[in-house]
Design an enzyme around this catalytic site. Structure first.
Site, PDB file in Angstrom:
ATOM      1  N   GLU A  90      20.140  58.146   3.881  1.00 38.42           N
ATOM      2  CA  GLU A  90      21.105  58.557   2.863  1.00 38.42           C
ATOM      3  C   GLU A  90      21.486  60.011   3.109  1.00 38.42           C
ATOM      4  O   GLU A  90      20.716  60.773   3.697  1.00 38.42           O
ATOM      5  CB  GLU A  90      20.494  58.394   1.470  1.00 38.42           C
ATOM      6  CG  GLU A  90      20.194  56.940   1.141  1.00 38.42           C
ATOM      7  CD  GLU A  90      19.776  56.694  -0.304  1.00 38.42           C
ATOM      8  OE1 GLU A  90      19.181  57.601  -0.922  1.00 38.42           O
ATOM      9  OE2 GLU A  90      20.063  55.605  -0.819  1.00 38.42           O
ATOM     10  N   GLU A 109      14.982  52.955   0.079  1.00 40.10           N
ATOM     11  CA  GLU A 109      14.334  54.273   0.117  1.00 40.10           C
ATOM     12  C   GLU A 109      13.098  54.115  -0.750  1.00 40.10           C
ATOM     13  O   GLU A 109      13.194  54.088  -1.974  1.00 40.10           O
ATOM     14  CB  GLU A 109      15.330  55.316  -0.420  1.00 40.10           C
ATOM     15  CG  GLU A 109      15.064  56.700   0.079  1.00 40.10           C
ATOM     16  CD  GLU A 109      14.246  57.467  -0.907  1.00 40.10           C
ATOM     17  OE1 GLU A 109      12.999  57.395  -0.777  1.00 40.10           O
ATOM     18  OE2 GLU A 109      14.834  58.110  -1.787  1.00 40.10           O
ATOM     19  N   ASN A 154      13.076  59.163 -11.457  1.00 36.62           N
ATOM     20  CA  ASN A 154      12.582  60.516 -11.140  1.00 36.62           C
ATOM     21  C   ASN A 154      13.703  61.501 -10.797  1.00 36.62           C
ATOM     22  O   ASN A 154      13.573  62.698 -11.014  1.00 36.62           O
ATOM     23  CB  ASN A 154      11.508  60.475 -10.043  1.00 36.62           C
ATOM     24  CG  ASN A 154      11.992  59.921  -8.738  1.00 36.62           C
ATOM     25  OD1 ASN A 154      13.015  59.244  -8.679  1.00 36.62           O
ATOM     26  ND2 ASN A 154      11.267  60.193  -7.671  1.00 36.62           N
ATOM     27  N   CYS A 208       9.197  61.107  -4.130  1.00 37.49           N
ATOM     28  CA  CYS A 208       8.599  60.327  -3.039  1.00 37.49           C
ATOM     29  C   CYS A 208       8.406  61.184  -1.791  1.00 37.49           C
ATOM     30  O   CYS A 208       7.817  60.716  -0.818  1.00 37.49           O
ATOM     31  CB  CYS A 208       9.419  59.080  -2.756  1.00 37.49           C
ATOM     32  SG  CYS A 208      11.105  59.463  -2.410  1.00 37.49           S
TER      33      CYS A 208
HETATM   34  C1  SIN Z   1      12.961  60.780  -4.278  1.00 36.63           C
HETATM   35  O1  SIN Z   1      11.916  61.172  -4.746  1.00 36.63           O
HETATM   36  O2  SIN Z   1      13.226  59.569  -4.228  1.00 36.63           O
HETATM   37  C2  SIN Z   1      13.999  61.711  -3.725  1.00 36.63           C
HETATM   38  C3  SIN Z   1      13.554  63.091  -3.581  1.00 36.63           C
HETATM   39  C4  SIN Z   1      14.638  63.997  -3.015  1.00 36.63           C
HETATM   40  O3  SIN Z   1      15.797  63.611  -2.801  1.00 36.63           O
HETATM   41  O4  SIN Z   1      14.299  65.134  -2.744  1.00 36.63           O
END
Ligand code: SIN
Length: 497
Positions: free
Chosen positions: A472, A264, A166, A298
Site C-alpha cells: 500500500e 495487510e 487502530n 502492526c
Molecule cells: C497498521 O498498524 O496497520 C498501520 C501502521 C502504519 O501505517 O504506520
C-alpha cells in the site's frame, strides 16, 4: 453523565458538529438500519452515539451502487479524478482539528497522534491524486515483424475494503485513494469500534465532488457485511487490514469468485540493537516505535533483541523515557499515551506480561494498570525476556517493551527471522557494511534502519510471509487496483519496404 452520549459529544467540541454522522452512506444517501451498534469512547467507556448495524441486504445495495457507478467513474480522465481527490485532500486538511478530535474520542489515541494521523491519511489522497495521472503502460517489441504489443492499466472494478480501529482514517485513505485514482469504485466497511472517522471522510468526499455510488460506507458488525463483500461476484477486489487469522479466512472465501486480494496483516517486529549502535538514537526510536498508539500498531516493535554490550544502558534509558510518558484521556492536551481499545485488549496484554514474568522476566518499569483506570496500562519495560515467551511469539498490541539479551549479530538475525510474521523490522547500527548485511538477511517487508518510524505515503508498506499480500502507498500502491490489459496488434501499414 446523561447516558445518551450528549456529554461525550459535547466533550469532543467539534467546530462543525455536522461532521459527526450517525448513519451509513450508500449511493450518496445517508441511511438508517433496523438495528444499531453503540460506539463508546475507550477512555471513559461511555457511549458517544450509535451507527446502523447493517446486514447483507444493505451491503448488496452498496455493492450494486458501486457497480452502477463504475462505468462513469472509470470513464473520467485521470486528470478529472485527480482534481476531485485533490479537493478531498484539501477539505480533510481544513477540517483536521475536528477529524482529530472525533478520532481521539472513538479510538483513544492522544490528540497529537490523531492530528498526525489525519495529516498521514490526507497525504495518501494527495499522493494518489498525483500518481493517478502518471499511470503509464508499455509498448513491447512484437514477436513478429508485423505485430505490435501495447499494455495499459485498467481499473480492476468494484473494490471492497475492510479497515481496522487502530488507524481509523489512514487505513481507509491508503486503500480508497489509490482505488478511486485508478478509476475503481469502493464499498468500505470500517471497524464497528471507530466508524465516525470513516463517515466524516465520506461527508467530505461528497463536498469534494466524489459522485454518488463511487464511495460507500457500510457500518456495523462484521459477519453479515463481510459475508457479502467476500462472495458477491460484482466485487473484483478485496482489500483487508487486520489480524492474520481473520485475513486468512476472508482471503480463502474470496477465491470462490477469484477476487484480487490485498492483505495487510499482523506483525511481530524485531528491533535489533547492535553493540556499536548510537544508544540515545536507539532509545528514541524504540520509544517512537513501541509506544505509538499505545503499542497498537502492526509495525510496533514487538521484541527487542539487544546486544549484551549495550543491553543495560539501553534498558535503563528506555525505562527512564517510558516512565516519563504521561498516561490519560487522549482529549487532554498533556497526554502522551491513551487507553487500550477495550478491556479484552487489556487482558491479552496483561497475559503476555504475566507469561514473560513466569519465564523469568524482570519488570524495570510499569507492568500494571495505571491509576487513570482499567483500560490504561503503564508503559512497561521488561528485561531478561526469554526468546520463546508469548511476548516474543505473538503480536502483543500493547505498551510493553520486552528486551531479549543477545550475544552476537547472527543470534539477533536468527531470532528475528524465527517468526511466520514478516511485516516491519528495525535495526540500529553505525556500521554501514553490517547494516547492509543485516538488512539483506532480514525476512521482512520493511526495515527501519536507525529509525523507529517507517510509515509514509511515499514508501511501499506491506509484509511478506504471513503478514500479507501486496503493498500500500507509494507508486506501487496504485497497481494493486489495476489490471494489465494487453493488446497484441497485427498491422498492415500498406507501405512497401
Ligand atoms: C497498521 O498498524 O496497520 C498501520 C501502521 C502504519 O501505517 O504506520
Amino acid at each position: 453523565m446523561s447516558g445518551d452520549g450528549s456529554d461525550e459529544v459535547a466533550r469532543i467540541a467539534l467546530t462543525h458538529p455536522a461532521l459527526l454522522k450517525t448513519r451509513a452512506f450508500i449511493n450518496g444517501a445517508w441511511i438508517d438500519g433496523e438495528r444499531r451498534v453503540a460506539v463508546t469512547n475507550p477512555a471513559t467507556g461511555v457511549e458517544i452515539a450509535s451507527v446502523p448495524d447493517l446486514g447483507g441486504d444493505e451491503t448488496k445495495r452498496a455493492v450494486m451502487a458501486a457497480d452502477k457507478a463504475l462505468p462513469a467513474w472509470r470513464a473520467h480522465s485521470a486528470k478529472e479524478r485527480s482534481a476531485v481527490l485533490r479537493r478531498w485532500f484539501e477539505l480533510i486538511l481544513s477540517h483536521k482539528e475536528d477529524l482529530a478530535r472525533l478520532m481521539t474520542a472513538e479510538q483513544g489515541k492522544p490528540l497529537a497522534e490523531a492530528r498526525s494521523e489525519i495529516a498521514y491519511a490526507a497525504a495518501f489522497i494527495e499522493w494518489f491524486s498525483e500518481e493517478g495521472k502518471r499511470s503509464y503502460g508499455d509498448i513491447i517489441p512484437g514477436h513478429t515483424r508485423d505485430t505490435r504489443i501495447w499494455v495499459d492499466r485498467r481499473p480492476v472494478g468494484v473494490v471492497a475494503a475492510i479497515t481496522p480501529w487502530n488507524f481509523p482514517a489512514a487505513m481507509i485513505t491508503r486503500k480508497v485513494a489509490p482505488a478511486l485514482a485508478a478509476g475503481c469504485t469502493v464499498v468500505l466497511k470500517p471497524s464497528e469500534l471507530t466508524p465516525f472517522s470513516a463517515l466524516a471522510l465520506a461527508a467530505l468526499s461528497v463536498e469534494a465532488g466524489v459522485p454518488d455510488g463511487v464511495f460507500n460506507v457500510v457500518t456495523g458488525t462484521p459477519e453479515a457485511i463481510g459475508d457479502i463483500l467476500v462472495s458477491d461476484p460484482r466485487v473484483a477486489k478485496f482489500t483487508f487490514t487486520g489480524s492474520t487469522a481473520v485475513g486468512k479466512l476472508l482471503a480463502a472465501r474470496c477465491m470462490s469468485t477469484v477476487k484480487r486480494v490485498s492483505l495487510e496483516l499482523g506483525g511481530n517486529a524485531p528491533f535489533i540493537v547492535c553493540a556499536d549502535a548510537d544508544i540515545d538514537a536507539a532509545i528514541a526510536g524504540a520509544l517512537a516505535s513501541k509506544f505509538r498508539n499505545t503499542g497498537q500498531t502492526c509495525v510496533c516493535a514487538n521484541r527487542f533483541l539487544v546486544h549484551d554490550a549495550v543491553y543495560d544502558a539501553f534498558a535503563e534509558g528506555l525505562a527512564e523515557r517510558a516512565r516519563a510518558l504521561r498516561v490519560g484521556d487522549g482529549l487532554a492536551s498533556e497526554t502522551d499515551q491513551g487507553p487500550l481499545i477495550d478491556l479484552r485488549a487489556v487482558a491479552k496484554v496483561r497475559a503476555h506480561v504475566a507469561d514473560a514474568i513466569q519465564h523469568g522476566a524482570r519488570v524495570v518499569t510499569g507492568g500494571e494498570t495505571h491509576i487513570a483506570g482499567k483500560p490504561y496500562l503503564k508503559p512497561t519495560v521488561l528485561t531478561n525476556v526469554a526468546a520463546d515467551a508469548l511476548l516474543c511469539r505473538e503480536e502483543t498490541f500493547g505498551p510493553i517493551a520486552g528486551l531479549v539479551r543477545v550475544s552476537s549479530n547472527d543470534e539477533a538475525v536468527t531470532l528475528a527471522n524465527a517468526s511466520r510474521a514478516g511485516l516491519a523490522s528495525y535495526l540500529y547500527t553505525r556500521d554501514f557494511n553490517l547494516a547492509h548485511g543485516i538488512c539483506e538477511a532480514l525476512d521482512y517487508g520493511m526495515v527501519g534502519l536507525n529509525t523507529g518510524l517507517i510509515s509514509t505515503e511515499v514508501a511501499p508498506f506491506g509484509g511478506c510471509k504471513e503478514s500479507g499480500i501486496g503493498r500500500e502507498g507509494s507508486h506501487y500502491g496504485l497497481g494493486e487496483f489495476q489490471e494489465l490489459r494487453t493488446v497484441c496488434a497485427r498491422l498492415d501499414d500498406g507501405l512497401t519496404r
